[in-house]
Design a protein around this motif. Structure first.
Motif, PDB file in Angstrom:
ATOM      1  N   VAL A 146       0.831  -1.135  -0.094  1.00 30.58           N
ATOM      2  CA  VAL A 146      -0.054   0.039   0.113  1.00 30.58           C
ATOM      3  C   VAL A 146       0.825   1.123  -0.065  1.00 30.58           C
ATOM      4  CG1 VAL A 146      -1.678   1.078   1.275  1.00 30.58           C
ATOM      5  CG2 VAL A 146      -1.866  -1.150   1.225  1.00 30.58           C
ATOM      6  N   ASP A 147       1.975   1.188   0.580  1.00 21.69           N
ATOM      7  CA  ASP A 147       2.857   2.473   0.744  1.00 21.69           C
ATOM      8  C   ASP A 147       3.728   2.261  -0.546  1.00 21.69           C
ATOM      9  OD1 ASP A 147       1.719   2.998   3.383  1.00 21.69           O
ATOM     10  OD2 ASP A 147       3.298   1.987   4.399  1.00 21.69           O
ATOM     11  N   GLN A 148       3.658   1.626  -1.334  1.00 17.57           N
ATOM     12  CA  GLN A 148       4.188   1.727  -2.833  1.00 17.57           C
ATOM     13  C   GLN A 148       5.803   1.299  -2.397  1.00 17.57           C
ATOM     14  OE1 GLN A 148       3.545   5.049  -4.999  1.00 17.57           O
ATOM     15  NE2 GLN A 148       1.445   5.003  -4.331  1.00 17.57           N
ATOM     16  N   GLU A 149       6.209   0.550  -1.277  1.00 19.33           N
ATOM     17  CA  GLU A 149       7.521   0.219  -1.163  1.00 19.33           C
ATOM     18  C   GLU A 149       7.679  -1.076  -2.082  1.00 19.33           C
ATOM     19  OE1 GLU A 149       8.004  -0.493   3.129  1.00 19.33           O
ATOM     20  OE2 GLU A 149       7.613   1.519   3.361  1.00 19.33           O
ATOM     21  N   VAL A 150       6.575  -1.913  -2.366  1.00 19.86           N
ATOM     22  CA  VAL A 150       6.939  -3.230  -3.107  1.00 19.86           C
ATOM     23  C   VAL A 150       5.692  -2.887  -4.186  1.00 19.86           C
ATOM     24  CG1 VAL A 150       8.266  -4.566  -1.730  1.00 19.86           C
ATOM     25  CG2 VAL A 150       5.660  -4.609  -1.931  1.00 19.86           C
ATOM     26  N   ASP A 151       5.715  -3.619  -5.265  1.00 17.41           N
ATOM     27  CA  ASP A 151       4.908  -3.456  -6.158  1.00 17.41           C
ATOM     28  C   ASP A 151       3.820  -4.613  -6.397  1.00 17.41           C
ATOM     29  OD1 ASP A 151       5.841  -1.038  -7.366  1.00 17.41           O
ATOM     30  OD2 ASP A 151       7.409  -2.279  -8.267  1.00 17.41           O
ATOM     31  N   LEU A 152       4.347  -5.708  -5.655  1.00 19.75           N
ATOM     32  CA  LEU A 152       3.670  -7.037  -5.551  1.00 19.75           C
ATOM     33  C   LEU A 152       3.994  -7.777  -4.478  1.00 19.75           C
ATOM     34  CD1 LEU A 152       1.310  -8.715  -7.494  1.00 19.75           C
ATOM     35  CD2 LEU A 152       3.509 -10.197  -8.017  1.00 19.75           C
ATOM     36  N   VAL A 153       2.941  -8.337  -3.721  1.00 19.78           N
ATOM     37  CA  VAL A 153       3.439  -9.387  -2.558  1.00 19.78           C
ATOM     38  C   VAL A 153       3.198 -10.703  -3.144  1.00 19.78           C
ATOM     39  CG1 VAL A 153       2.807 -10.116  -0.416  1.00 19.78           C
ATOM     40  CG2 VAL A 153       3.018  -7.568  -0.811  1.00 19.78           C
ATOM     41  N   ILE A 154       4.185 -11.863  -2.985  1.00 17.50           N
ATOM     42  CA  ILE A 154       3.871 -13.047  -3.381  1.00 17.50           C
ATOM     43  C   ILE A 154       3.907 -13.850  -1.950  1.00 17.50           C
ATOM     44  CG2 ILE A 154       4.666 -15.004  -4.557  1.00 17.50           C
ATOM     45  CD1 ILE A 154       6.614 -13.011  -6.170  1.00 17.50           C
ATOM     46  N   HIS A 155       2.706 -14.234  -1.798  1.00 14.16           N
ATOM     47  CA  HIS A 155       2.514 -14.959  -0.516  1.00 14.16           C
ATOM     48  C   HIS A 155       2.599 -16.495  -0.760  1.00 14.16           C
ATOM     49  CE1 HIS A 155      -1.087 -15.746   2.548  1.00 14.16           C
ATOM     50  NE2 HIS A 155       0.195 -16.479   2.916  1.00 14.16           N
TER      51      HIS A 155
END
Lengths: 384, 304
Positions: A102-111
């Motif tokens: 959400v804070d745009q520190e990453v573009d995608l989270v792979i869970h």
């Protein structure tokens, strides 16, 4: 009748002025087409050099075994590629990873869900189980996030082929979750630039057409001639405003027509968007009225308007992010009402709530500018 | 007396300037009244007060026999105004501009009639910005009478026009007088005032310095006719004082003689020139005019 007659004359006078038509109607429409045609493919990853893509990794269980080593290899390979700057950041908690997204520190989270290790065991046991739904992609509506999701989807497909080559027909399947907003819309470059072009047209109306029109009619003695007729200052003012609003309305129609040819969100037709657009017109208009109070010559006013126009346009986030500017420039972006109006319009297109400052700061400008104009109206709207 | 406009002690003061300093005007119905004076005399300020464009610092205004504190819409409906600078909406056509101004009044003359009256038929679809000075002034005059006014203010209507255009406009103004309109005209051309005005107010430094019928003002000078001439040939022998005393005056490269008997003066001049081998050339004989009235009153020329 008097107002209609005056408004018609003023409208014809303005609409036949090449500069008014070009800068208010033609230029924003041309720019919209140009930006979408040239920059939309770059922004969606079809062009451009070395885009930066950041992935957040979250494992519910510590990763082990052959599959893990396949993923590690692929991630390492991606990090070393020259075609883009891939970064992988591991998170201990899913919440932290989501916040980073959400804070745009990453573009995608792979869970990687708990049980991902089962796959490892099954791989050795040649099970009859067909699929495993145990990798989740968390993305937002940002263009970069969509791009990161699509890239990683392709990567997973590649991994599936590797697994298949190992003799196991158990493909990995992905579930995709969009974070932020409640719809499934894709926020492309078209949707980013369309509000900018609307505001560009509104700014031209507010900072050029309005104040220059007012001062020009004083300078050319048009106001004086009209004052010699039985016409009240308020009739003159409203006739002028109506004539200019019609031109702005035409500019909006042209922009919306151009928008209909591109993949721009249908949310631009909602009452919420149109209402906030009207709010943008009214608040920016007050700036034009404010500056018309301080100039007697169109030449000096035009110079001032030009400087103000470029500052306001470029330091508003209309074309690029202004949050990271050095403070000696950023202060203008902070007090600039257009910054908040653009944010407001974009929030509607991303289906996020409009932040309170998107209403508050432009309203403050309106509340400061209008009384100053009213105090000066004797000078601005009357001959003596 | 049937005055349509009367002012008493009309004043307009700015910070460091007394633009109008106690003007008493009387304008009779159906007259052409000229307010004559040099640039900066207060002519435009005076008429702009009467047009309702400026508020007087002091003074009383009577319109159509009634004292008025403000030139409101009811008076504006009955007057027509042609401003000194006639630049309207520059991107409008002649017909459109007349239509636009017609829309501002309750009573109105048809656009067609106005276009015919001022010979604008061939120009009615032309843009204002493409008109010549004379055509522009005709449009301005048409716009000034769209409401069929009883009083028409014309502020220096012929300034900048060529002689032909000026005479055409004078004809239009005379036509309006024939229709019974009262016309208040400001000008710094004394020949314009002489050609058009029934009554003249000469103002300088915000004050009326003379007023009256043109001929009366000129005759009040009790001045002679002017004989102007140039000389060539044996010019060093030309001793003016010995022949004409103090009645001759050098003006630039010419001489001007004031005389009450033109015939006798000319005979004397030719006789003297023959005796001294002096050539007399470019003789001009003129009667005194408003310029001389102004010169006599202020010691300055109107256009200085």
């Amino acid at each position: 009748m008097k107002m209609k007659s005056l408004a018609k004359a003023m409208f014809l006078d303005s609409i036949r002025e090449f500069l008014v038509i070009f800068w208010t109607i033609v230029f924003p429409a041309l720019l919209l087409v140009l930006f979408i045609v040239v920059f939309a493919p770059l922004a969606s990853g079809d062009g451009g050099a070395n885009p930066e893509v950041k992935y957040g990794l979250y494992y519910e269980e510590p990763p082990v075994g052959k599959v893990h080593s396949i993923f590690d290899e692929v991630f390492l390979e991606l990090q070393n590629t020259d075609e883009a700057n891939f970064t992988f950041i591991k998170y201990e908690e899913l919440e932290k990873a989501s916040n980073a997204l959400v804070d745009q520190e990453v573009d995608l989270v792979i869970h990687f869900e708990e049980g991902f290790g089962i796959f490892e065991r099954l791989l050795g046991e040649h099970t009859s189980v067909n699929t495993y739904d145990n990798i989740n992609f968390l993305h937002t509506s940002r263009t970069n996030s969509i791009m990161a999701r699509d890239i990683m989807s392709s990567v997973i497909e590649e991994i599936n082929i590797i697994i298949l080559n190992l003799g196991v027909e158990i493909p990995l399947e992905i579930s995709v979750v969009k974070v932020g907003g409640n719809g499934g819309i894709v926020y492309g470059y078209e949707n980013f630039i369309f509000p900018s072009m609307l505001i560009l047209s509104i700014l031209t109306f507010s900072l050029f057409n309005l104040p220059i029109g007012i001062v020009d009619y004083i300078e050319k003695d048009v106001l004086k001639k009209i004052s010699s007729a039985p016409v009240k200052a308020i009739h003159y003012f409203f006739a002028f405003m109506i004539s200019q609003f019609i031109i702005l309305f035409m500019a909006m129609i042209v922009l919306y027509t151009v928008a209909s040819f591109f993949n721009i969100s249908k949310l631009i037709y909602t009452w919420q968007f149109l209402g906030f657009l009207l709010y943008s017109v009214l608040t920016t208009m007050s700036l034009g009225l404010l500056i018309s109070s301080f100039f007697k010559k169109t030449a000096t006013l035009a110079s001032f308007s030009n400087i103000l126009f470029f500052l306001t346009m470029f330091l508003s986030g209309m074309y690029f992010e202004v949050g990271n500017l050095p403070i000696y420039i950023r202060w203008y972006a902070i007090i600039n009402p257009v910054t908040y109006l653009i944010d407001g319009l974009r929030s509607i297109l991303t289906q996020n709530p409009i932040e309170s400052q998107s209403f508050l700061i432009p309203a403050l400008w309106f509340l400061i500018s209008l009384p100053i104009f009213i105090m000066n109206q004797r000078k601005v709207l009357r001959y003596e | 007396m049937d005055y349509v406009i009367k002012t008493e002690g009309l004043k307009k003061y700015y910070k460091n300037n007394k633009a109008v300093d106690g003007i008493d005007l009387e304008v009779r119905k159906g007259d052409i009244v000229a307010i004559l004076g040099p640039n900066g005399a207060g002519k435009t300020t005076t008429v702009e007060i009467l047009e309702g464009l400026r508020r007087p610092t002091a003074g009383t205004i009577y319109y159509f026999g009634e004292k008025v504190s403000k030139i409101g819409d009811s008076i504006k409906e009955r007057i027509g105004v042609q401003l000194q600078k006639s630049t309207f909406f520059s991107n409008l056509k002649v017909k459109e501009i007349i239509d636009a101004f017609r829309g501002l009044y309750s009573k109105k003359i048809s656009t067609k009639v106005l276009i015919e009256k001022f010979n604008l038929e061939s120009k009615q679809n032309d843009y204002i910005k493409n008109l010549s000075g004379g055509q522009m002034q005709r449009v301005a005059l048409a716009c000034a009478i769209v409401n069929d006014p009883e009083v028409i203010f014309l502020d220096e209507p012929t300034t900048g026009l060529d002689p032909q255009a000026r005479r055409n406009l004078w004809d239009s103004i005379k036509e309006l007088k024939k229709e019974g309109k009262t016309i208040i005209l400001t000008t710094h051309y004394m020949e314009e005032a002489e050609a058009l005005a029934d009554f003249v107010f000469i103002i300088d430094h915000g004050n009326i310095i003379a007023k009256g019928i043109v001929n009366d003002l000129i005759q009040s000078l009790n001045q002679s006719t002017f004989v102007t001439f140039g000389i060539s040939g044996n010019i060093e022998k030309f001793n003016t004082e010995s022949v004409f005393g103090k009645n001759i005056e050098p003006i630039n490269d010419k001489y001007e003689i004031k005389t009450n008997d033109v015939e006798k003066t000319l005979a004397k001049l030719f006789s003297y020139s023959r005796e001294n081998s002096i050539m007399i050339e470019n003789i001009n004989i003129r009667n005194p005019n408003l310029e001389d009235v102004f010169l006599n009153l202020t010691g300055r020329k109107l256009r200085e």
